[in-house]
Design a protein around this motif. Structure first.
Motif, PDB file in Angstrom:
ATOM      1  N   THR A  29       0.839  -1.195   0.000  1.00 19.41           N
ATOM      2  CA  THR A  29       0.000   0.000   0.000  1.00 19.41           C
ATOM      3  C   THR A  29       0.874   1.244   0.000  1.00 19.41           C
ATOM      4  O   THR A  29       2.040   1.197   0.381  1.00 19.41           O
ATOM      5  CB  THR A  29      -0.918   0.051   1.242  1.00 19.41           C
ATOM      6  OG1 THR A  29      -0.109   0.112   2.419  1.00 19.41           O
ATOM      7  CG2 THR A  29      -1.855  -1.147   1.293  1.00 19.41           C
ATOM      8  N   LEU A  30       0.266   2.344  -0.424  1.00 16.97           N
ATOM      9  CA  LEU A  30       0.929   3.646  -0.380  1.00 16.97           C
ATOM     10  C   LEU A  30      -0.076   4.655   0.152  1.00 16.97           C
ATOM     11  O   LEU A  30      -1.227   4.673  -0.282  1.00 16.97           O
ATOM     12  CB  LEU A  30       1.401   4.066  -1.775  1.00 16.97           C
ATOM     13  CG  LEU A  30       2.191   5.373  -1.845  1.00 16.97           C
ATOM     14  CD1 LEU A  30       3.565   5.209  -1.194  1.00 16.97           C
ATOM     15  CD2 LEU A  30       2.348   5.836  -3.283  1.00 16.97           C
ATOM     16  N   GLU A  31       0.373   5.445   1.117  1.00 16.66           N
ATOM     17  CA  GLU A  31      -0.462   6.485   1.706  1.00 16.66           C
ATOM     18  C   GLU A  31       0.366   7.758   1.824  1.00 16.66           C
ATOM     19  O   GLU A  31       1.567   7.761   1.622  1.00 16.66           O
ATOM     20  CB  GLU A  31      -0.914   6.096   3.111  1.00 16.66           C
ATOM     21  CG  GLU A  31      -1.738   4.832   3.195  1.00 16.66           C
ATOM     22  CD  GLU A  31      -2.014   4.495   4.644  1.00 16.66           C
ATOM     23  OE1 GLU A  31      -3.029   4.997   5.173  1.00 16.66           O
ATOM     24  OE2 GLU A  31      -1.193   3.771   5.246  1.00 16.66           O
ATOM     25  N   ASN A  32      -0.320   8.817   2.231  1.00 16.62           N
ATOM     26  CA  ASN A  32       0.374  10.063   2.542  1.00 16.62           C
ATOM     27  C   ASN A  32       1.212   9.870   3.811  1.00 16.62           C
ATOM     28  O   ASN A  32       1.247   8.786   4.392  1.00 16.62           O
ATOM     29  CB  ASN A  32      -0.624  11.194   2.755  1.00 16.62           C
ATOM     30  CG  ASN A  32      -1.328  11.616   1.477  1.00 16.62           C
ATOM     31  OD1 ASN A  32      -2.542  11.565   1.415  1.00 16.62           O
ATOM     32  ND2 ASN A  32      -0.596  12.019   0.465  1.00 16.62           N
ATOM     33  N   GLN A  54      -2.206  15.568   2.465  1.00 13.01           N
ATOM     34  CA  GLN A  54      -0.828  15.142   2.687  1.00 13.01           C
ATOM     35  C   GLN A  54      -0.672  14.325   3.967  1.00 13.01           C
ATOM     36  O   GLN A  54       0.447  14.180   4.460  1.00 13.01           O
ATOM     37  CB  GLN A  54       0.088  16.365   2.762  1.00 13.01           C
ATOM     38  CG  GLN A  54       0.104  17.201   1.514  1.00 13.01           C
ATOM     39  CD  GLN A  54       0.982  18.427   1.668  1.00 13.01           C
ATOM     40  OE1 GLN A  54       1.949  18.441   2.429  1.00 13.01           O
ATOM     41  NE2 GLN A  54       0.648  19.475   0.958  1.00 13.01           N
ATOM     42  N   THR A  55      -1.779  13.796   4.494  1.00 12.94           N
ATOM     43  CA  THR A  55      -1.735  13.106   5.776  1.00 12.94           C
ATOM     44  C   THR A  55      -2.450  11.768   5.683  1.00 12.94           C
ATOM     45  O   THR A  55      -3.588  11.697   5.208  1.00 12.94           O
ATOM     46  CB  THR A  55      -2.393  13.962   6.875  1.00 12.94           C
ATOM     47  OG1 THR A  55      -1.715  15.223   6.935  1.00 12.94           O
ATOM     48  CG2 THR A  55      -2.322  13.290   8.226  1.00 12.94           C
ATOM     49  N   ALA A  56      -1.781  10.708   6.158  1.00 11.54           N
ATOM     50  CA  ALA A  56      -2.407   9.386   6.233  1.00 11.54           C
ATOM     51  C   ALA A  56      -3.480   9.399   7.309  1.00 11.54           C
ATOM     52  O   ALA A  56      -3.371  10.119   8.304  1.00 11.54           O
ATOM     53  CB  ALA A  56      -1.356   8.322   6.546  1.00 11.54           C
ATOM     54  N   ILE A  57      -4.504   8.582   7.129  1.00 14.57           N
ATOM     55  CA  ILE A  57      -5.598   8.530   8.091  1.00 14.57           C
ATOM     56  C   ILE A  57      -5.101   7.967   9.429  1.00 14.57           C
ATOM     57  O   ILE A  57      -4.069   7.306   9.492  1.00 14.57           O
ATOM     58  CB  ILE A  57      -6.787   7.712   7.549  1.00 14.57           C
ATOM     59  CG1 ILE A  57      -6.426   6.242   7.363  1.00 14.57           C
ATOM     60  CG2 ILE A  57      -7.315   8.330   6.269  1.00 14.57           C
ATOM     61  CD1 ILE A  57      -7.603   5.350   7.014  1.00 14.57           C
ATOM     62  N   ASP A  98      -1.531  10.871  -5.675  1.00 12.06           N
ATOM     63  CA  ASP A  98      -2.777  10.202  -6.044  1.00 12.06           C
ATOM     64  C   ASP A  98      -3.637   9.819  -4.837  1.00 12.06           C
ATOM     65  O   ASP A  98      -4.734   9.301  -5.016  1.00 12.06           O
ATOM     66  CB  ASP A  98      -2.478   8.923  -6.839  1.00 12.06           C
ATOM     67  CG  ASP A  98      -1.719   9.178  -8.121  1.00 12.06           C
ATOM     68  OD1 ASP A  98      -1.905  10.249  -8.723  1.00 12.06           O
ATOM     69  OD2 ASP A  98      -0.928   8.298  -8.520  1.00 12.06           O
ATOM     70  N   THR A  99      -3.155  10.033  -3.616  1.00  8.13           N
ATOM     71  CA  THR A  99      -3.860   9.483  -2.464  1.00  8.13           C
ATOM     72  C   THR A  99      -4.875  10.423  -1.836  1.00  8.13           C
ATOM     73  O   THR A  99      -5.982   9.998  -1.541  1.00  8.13           O
ATOM     74  CB  THR A  99      -2.886   9.018  -1.362  1.00  8.13           C
ATOM     75  OG1 THR A  99      -2.316  10.149  -0.743  1.00  8.13           O
ATOM     76  CG2 THR A  99      -1.828   8.106  -1.892  1.00  8.13           C
ATOM     77  N   ALA A 100      -4.510  11.663  -1.531  1.00 12.66           N
ATOM     78  CA  ALA A 100      -5.386  12.622  -0.840  1.00 12.66           C
ATOM     79  C   ALA A 100      -6.047  11.991   0.387  1.00 12.66           C
ATOM     80  O   ALA A 100      -7.231  12.159   0.623  1.00 12.66           O
ATOM     81  CB  ALA A 100      -6.428  13.189  -1.795  1.00 12.66           C
ATOM     82  N   GLY A 101      -5.281  11.213   1.149  1.00 10.36           N
ATOM     83  CA  GLY A 101      -5.794  10.570   2.363  1.00 10.36           C
ATOM     84  C   GLY A 101      -6.296   9.162   2.142  1.00 10.36           C
ATOM     85  O   GLY A 101      -6.580   8.458   3.105  1.00 10.36           O
TER      86      GLY A 101
END
Length: 141
Positions: A29-32, A54-57, A98-101
């Motif tokens: 997986t890839l996240e912020n 720019q922040t992972a949940i 591409d994530t935006a969270g």
């Protein structure tokens, strides 16, 4: 069905993890950026540390349903009850931009990226098809 996301590498602007399905490794997986948020924080506290897009949940456990996405025009896994976040999906994408969270699925064969993402999204949707009571637990290792 239980999904587990183990965050395992913390870059300056991205987080790489491993997604497990019922305890078995499934894909990367890839996240912020992981900013140390957790589901025990109030939405207000999350918002003081969150940088939009720019922040992972927050870490924690969330219910998941596969539902049509108006933005992506296809059914995708949707996470409910994420403090300080709305519209969190698991979907295809390649870079932190591409994530935006959201959580991107694929193969982490390049620094700060996941590849073959659409194929892994399709595989995940096949696994989730007709499943009830889906949850995802997000942890740091």
């Amino acid at each position: 069905m239980k999904l587990t996301l183990r965050r395992r590498f913390f870059g300056d602007n991205y987080t790489v993890g491993t997604l497990l399905v019922d305890g078995q490794p499934f894909c990367d997986t890839l996240e912020n950026t992981d900013r140390g948020l957790d589901s025990g924080m109030s939405p207000e506290e999350v918002l003081t540390k969150k940088i939009y897009g720019q922040t992972a949940i927050p870490t924690g456990t969330y219910p998941v349903t596969v539902t049509p996405s108006p933005r992506f025009k296809r059914p995708l896994p949707f996470l409910y009850g994420v403090p300080g976040f709305e519209g969190v999906l698991i979907h295809a994408g390649n870079t932190p931009a591409d994530t935006a969270g959201c959580i991107l699925v694929g193969e982490n064969r390049a620094r700060g990226r996941v590849l073959d993402s659409r194929a892994w999204e399709n595989r995940l949707l096949e696994r989730l098809e007709n499943q009830k009571d889906i949850t995802i637990e997000i942890i740091r290792i």
